[in-house]
Write a protein that holds these residues in place. Structure first.
Motif, PDB file in Angstrom:
ATOM      1  N   MET A   9       0.867  -1.188   0.000  1.00  0.00           N
ATOM      2  CA  MET A   9       0.000   0.000   0.000  1.00  0.00           C
ATOM      3  C   MET A   9       0.893   1.224   0.000  1.00  0.00           C
ATOM      4  O   MET A   9       1.794   1.333   0.831  1.00  0.00           O
ATOM      5  N   ASN A  10       0.685   2.135  -0.959  1.00  0.00           N
ATOM      6  CA  ASN A  10       1.562   3.305  -1.026  1.00  0.00           C
ATOM      7  C   ASN A  10       1.209   4.315   0.057  1.00  0.00           C
ATOM      8  O   ASN A  10       0.201   4.205   0.755  1.00  0.00           O
ATOM      9  N   GLY A  11       2.069   5.322   0.191  1.00  0.00           N
ATOM     10  CA  GLY A  11       1.917   6.269   1.281  1.00  0.00           C
ATOM     11  C   GLY A  11       0.701   7.161   1.184  1.00  0.00           C
ATOM     12  O   GLY A  11       0.137   7.557   2.207  1.00  0.00           O
ATOM     13  N   VAL A  12       0.257   7.483  -0.036  1.00  0.00           N
ATOM     14  CA  VAL A  12      -0.928   8.321  -0.186  1.00  0.00           C
ATOM     15  C   VAL A  12      -2.169   7.579   0.293  1.00  0.00           C
ATOM     16  O   VAL A  12      -2.980   8.107   1.060  1.00  0.00           O
ATOM     17  N   GLU A  13      -2.304   6.325  -0.142  1.00  0.00           N
ATOM     18  CA  GLU A  13      -3.469   5.552   0.291  1.00  0.00           C
ATOM     19  C   GLU A  13      -3.423   5.307   1.796  1.00  0.00           C
ATOM     20  O   GLU A  13      -4.444   5.382   2.491  1.00  0.00           O
ATOM     21  N   ALA A  14      -2.230   5.028   2.320  1.00  0.00           N
ATOM     22  CA  ALA A  14      -2.095   4.825   3.773  1.00  0.00           C
ATOM     23  C   ALA A  14      -2.468   6.101   4.529  1.00  0.00           C
ATOM     24  O   ALA A  14      -3.117   6.036   5.583  1.00  0.00           O
ATOM     25  N   THR A  15      -2.083   7.255   3.990  1.00  0.00           N
ATOM     26  CA  THR A  15      -2.445   8.523   4.624  1.00  0.00           C
ATOM     27  C   THR A  15      -3.962   8.687   4.678  1.00  0.00           C
ATOM     28  O   THR A  15      -4.524   9.064   5.709  1.00  0.00           O
ATOM     29  N   GLY A  16      -4.622   8.381   3.576  1.00  0.00           N
ATOM     30  CA  GLY A  16      -6.075   8.478   3.554  1.00  0.00           C
ATOM     31  C   GLY A  16      -6.730   7.537   4.549  1.00  0.00           C
ATOM     32  O   GLY A  16      -7.689   7.913   5.243  1.00  0.00           O
TER      33      GLY A  16
ATOM     34  N   ARG B  47      -4.151  16.111  -0.582  1.00  0.00           N
ATOM     35  CA  ARG B  47      -5.573  15.757  -0.643  1.00  0.00           C
ATOM     36  C   ARG B  47      -5.896  14.597   0.289  1.00  0.00           C
ATOM     37  O   ARG B  47      -7.004  14.521   0.830  1.00  0.00           O
ATOM     38  N   ALA B  48      -4.942  13.703   0.459  1.00  0.00           N
ATOM     39  CA  ALA B  48      -5.171  12.562   1.353  1.00  0.00           C
ATOM     40  C   ALA B  48      -5.153  12.975   2.819  1.00  0.00           C
ATOM     41  O   ALA B  48      -5.669  12.248   3.672  1.00  0.00           O
ATOM     42  N   GLY B  49      -4.539  14.136   3.124  1.00  0.00           N
ATOM     43  CA  GLY B  49      -4.547  14.612   4.499  1.00  0.00           C
ATOM     44  C   GLY B  49      -3.196  14.902   5.107  1.00  0.00           C
ATOM     45  O   GLY B  49      -3.106  15.221   6.302  1.00  0.00           O
ATOM     46  N   ALA B  50      -2.115  14.816   4.321  1.00  0.00           N
ATOM     47  CA  ALA B  50      -0.784  15.094   4.869  1.00  0.00           C
ATOM     48  C   ALA B  50      -0.663  16.558   5.276  1.00  0.00           C
ATOM     49  O   ALA B  50      -1.126  17.452   4.573  1.00  0.00           O
ATOM     50  N   ARG B  51      -0.023  16.808   6.431  1.00  0.00           N
ATOM     51  CA  ARG B  51       0.191  18.175   6.910  1.00  0.00           C
ATOM     52  C   ARG B  51       1.571  18.703   6.545  1.00  0.00           C
ATOM     53  O   ARG B  51       1.827  19.898   6.640  1.00  0.00           O
ATOM     54  N   GLY B  52       2.473  17.791   6.190  1.00  0.00           N
ATOM     55  CA  GLY B  52       3.826  18.210   5.869  1.00  0.00           C
ATOM     56  C   GLY B  52       4.364  17.419   4.697  1.00  0.00           C
ATOM     57  O   GLY B  52       3.906  16.306   4.427  1.00  0.00           O
ATOM     58  N   TYR B  53       5.348  17.990   3.982  1.00  0.00           N
ATOM     59  CA  TYR B  53       5.920  17.323   2.809  1.00  0.00           C
ATOM     60  C   TYR B  53       7.372  17.755   2.683  1.00  0.00           C
ATOM     61  O   TYR B  53       7.668  18.941   2.469  1.00  0.00           O
ATOM     62  N   LEU B  54       8.279  16.804   2.840  1.00  0.00           N
ATOM     63  CA  LEU B  54       9.712  17.059   2.739  1.00  0.00           C
ATOM     64  C   LEU B  54      10.340  16.066   1.773  1.00  0.00           C
ATOM     65  O   LEU B  54       9.879  14.923   1.648  1.00  0.00           O
ATOM     66  N   LEU B  55      11.398  16.500   1.120  1.00  0.00           N
ATOM     67  CA  LEU B  55      12.188  15.574   0.308  1.00  0.00           C
ATOM     68  C   LEU B  55      13.261  14.927   1.175  1.00  0.00           C
ATOM     69  O   LEU B  55      13.662  15.480   2.214  1.00  0.00           O
ATOM     70  N   LYS B  56      13.740  13.767   0.754  1.00  0.00           N
ATOM     71  CA  LYS B  56      14.679  13.015   1.576  1.00  0.00           C
ATOM     72  C   LYS B  56      16.043  13.680   1.706  1.00  0.00           C
ATOM     73  O   LYS B  56      16.857  13.238   2.500  1.00  0.00           O
ATOM     74  N   GLY B  57      16.262  14.744   0.963  1.00  0.00           N
ATOM     75  CA  GLY B  57      17.492  15.509   1.155  1.00  0.00           C
ATOM     76  C   GLY B  57      17.430  16.449   2.354  1.00  0.00           C
ATOM     77  O   GLY B  57      18.434  17.080   2.698  1.00  0.00           O
TER      78      GLY B  57
ATOM     79  N   ARG C  35      -1.389   7.883 -11.368  1.00  0.00           N
ATOM     80  CA  ARG C  35      -1.265   9.351 -11.307  1.00  0.00           C
ATOM     81  C   ARG C  35      -1.656   9.884  -9.935  1.00  0.00           C
ATOM     82  O   ARG C  35      -1.028  10.816  -9.418  1.00  0.00           O
ATOM     83  N   LEU C  36      -2.695   9.307  -9.325  1.00  0.00           N
ATOM     84  CA  LEU C  36      -3.194   9.804  -8.055  1.00  0.00           C
ATOM     85  C   LEU C  36      -2.624   9.057  -6.854  1.00  0.00           C
ATOM     86  O   LEU C  36      -2.985   9.344  -5.714  1.00  0.00           O
ATOM     87  N   TYR C  37      -1.763   8.071  -7.107  1.00  0.00           N
ATOM     88  CA  TYR C  37      -1.129   7.296  -6.034  1.00  0.00           C
ATOM     89  C   TYR C  37      -2.158   6.595  -5.151  1.00  0.00           C
ATOM     90  O   TYR C  37      -2.107   6.640  -3.925  1.00  0.00           O
ATOM     91  N   VAL C  38      -3.142   5.976  -5.809  1.00  0.00           N
ATOM     92  CA  VAL C  38      -4.109   5.144  -5.106  1.00  0.00           C
ATOM     93  C   VAL C  38      -4.153   3.789  -5.797  1.00  0.00           C
ATOM     94  O   VAL C  38      -3.544   3.586  -6.844  1.00  0.00           O
ATOM     95  N   SER C  39      -4.894   2.833  -5.235  1.00  0.00           N
ATOM     96  CA  SER C  39      -4.957   1.499  -5.816  1.00  0.00           C
ATOM     97  C   SER C  39      -5.942   1.462  -6.985  1.00  0.00           C
ATOM     98  O   SER C  39      -6.850   2.307  -7.087  1.00  0.00           O
ATOM     99  N   ASP C  40      -5.778   0.458  -7.864  1.00  0.00           N
ATOM    100  CA  ASP C  40      -6.725   0.261  -8.958  1.00  0.00           C
ATOM    101  C   ASP C  40      -8.140   0.069  -8.414  1.00  0.00           C
ATOM    102  O   ASP C  40      -9.112   0.565  -8.984  1.00  0.00           O
ATOM    103  N   LYS C  41      -8.255  -0.669  -7.310  1.00  0.00           N
ATOM    104  CA  LYS C  41      -9.569  -0.927  -6.720  1.00  0.00           C
ATOM    105  C   LYS C  41     -10.236   0.376  -6.280  1.00  0.00           C
ATOM    106  O   LYS C  41     -11.444   0.560  -6.481  1.00  0.00           O
ATOM    107  N   THR C  42      -9.454   1.276  -5.698  1.00  0.00           N
ATOM    108  CA  THR C  42     -10.007   2.564  -5.278  1.00  0.00           C
ATOM    109  C   THR C  42     -10.561   3.325  -6.470  1.00  0.00           C
ATOM    110  O   THR C  42     -11.663   3.896  -6.404  1.00  0.00           O
ATOM    111  N   VAL C  43      -9.836   3.339  -7.579  1.00  0.00           N
ATOM    112  CA  VAL C  43     -10.312   4.031  -8.783  1.00  0.00           C
ATOM    113  C   VAL C  43     -11.574   3.370  -9.306  1.00  0.00           C
ATOM    114  O   VAL C  43     -12.547   4.048  -9.678  1.00  0.00           O
ATOM    115  N   ARG C  44     -11.595   2.029  -9.335  1.00  0.00           N
ATOM    116  CA  ARG C  44     -12.799   1.333  -9.805  1.00  0.00           C
ATOM    117  C   ARG C  44     -14.016   1.708  -8.962  1.00  0.00           C
ATOM    118  O   ARG C  44     -15.112   1.901  -9.489  1.00  0.00           O
TER     119      ARG C  44
END
Length: 219
Positions: free
Chosen positions: A59-66, A94-104, A175-184
């Motif tokens: 499960m990717n991070g966007v879906e986990a965030t949601g 959109r999924a609800g993240a309050r912060g966004y940083l790059l690994k650098g 594109r939206l970093y969600v699962s195929d099932k979620t889109v369906r």
């Protein structure tokens, strides 16, 4: 501050655990290697902050965030990722993240982001902040230009727009970093709300409403 660290690269994750564990006032309560494990651990451990990677197996991070926003609306999600595209940023916010940083990002910036988000604020690294400002402006322009299909939610309109641009369910999911099932599931809901039975009819309604202009994949 209780922190759950989520990253699928063990060495990077271990480095974060070691670094943050040395910070005064920070307790690393757990670590996870994918989004599904993150949701399970967060529900059980109730952290204040989840430091979340985006590109992970199972499960990717966007879906986990949601999922976490639905299960634990009080938890703060701070994304720490290699992905610096506008699409990944928009999907995370959109999924609800309050912060966004790059690994650098350095240790001090990561700790600062955790503190700000724990206290109810939002923290975006310099590049992310500029991109977010552009996205907000573009979204406002789209809202003014397309006050259409009021029966659909913002997310459903977004899905329908991408369908009208010629993207497949799999391409929309990527594109939206969600699962195929979620889109369906979204597509089925859109069909029901529009009173149509197939993709062609839904796309026709979308184009009548002014959606879907531009080449496939454009926003």
């Amino acid at each position: 501050m209780r922190v759950l660290i989520v990253d699928d690269h063990p060495m990077y994750r271990e480095g974060l655990v070691a670094t943050l564990s040395r910070q005064p006032g920070v307790t690393v309560v757990g670590e996870a290697g994918d989004g599904a494990e993150a949701v399970e651990l967060a529900v059980r451990l109730a952290p204040d902050i989840v430091l979340m990677d985006l590109h992970m197996p199972v499960m990717n991070g966007v879906e986990a965030t949601g999922r976490l926003m639905a299960e634990l609306p009080g938890v703060a999600i701070v994304v720490l990722t290699m992905l610096e595209s506008d699409d990944s940023l928009a999907a995370a916010v959109r999924a609800g993240a309050r912060g966004y940083l790059l690994k650098g990002a350095g240790r001090a910036e990561i700790v600062r982001a955790l503190e700000v988000c724990r206290d109810g604020g939002a923290y975006f690294g310099p590049n992310a902040a500029r991109a977010l400002a552009g996205l907000v402006g573009a979204e406002s322009r789209r809202t003014v230009a397309n006050p259409v299909l009021p029966e659909l939610t913002e997310r459903e309109v977004e899905i329908l727009d991408l369908m009208a641009r010629g993207l497949s369910n799999a391409a929309i999911a990527s594109r939206l970093y969600v699962s195929d099932k979620t889109v369906r599931n979204y597509v089925s809901t859109v069909y029901g709300k529009l009173g149509v039975t197939d993709r062609a009819a839904a796309v026709a309604r979308a184009r009548d409403a002014g959606l879907g202009s531009g080449p496939p994949g454009a926003r």
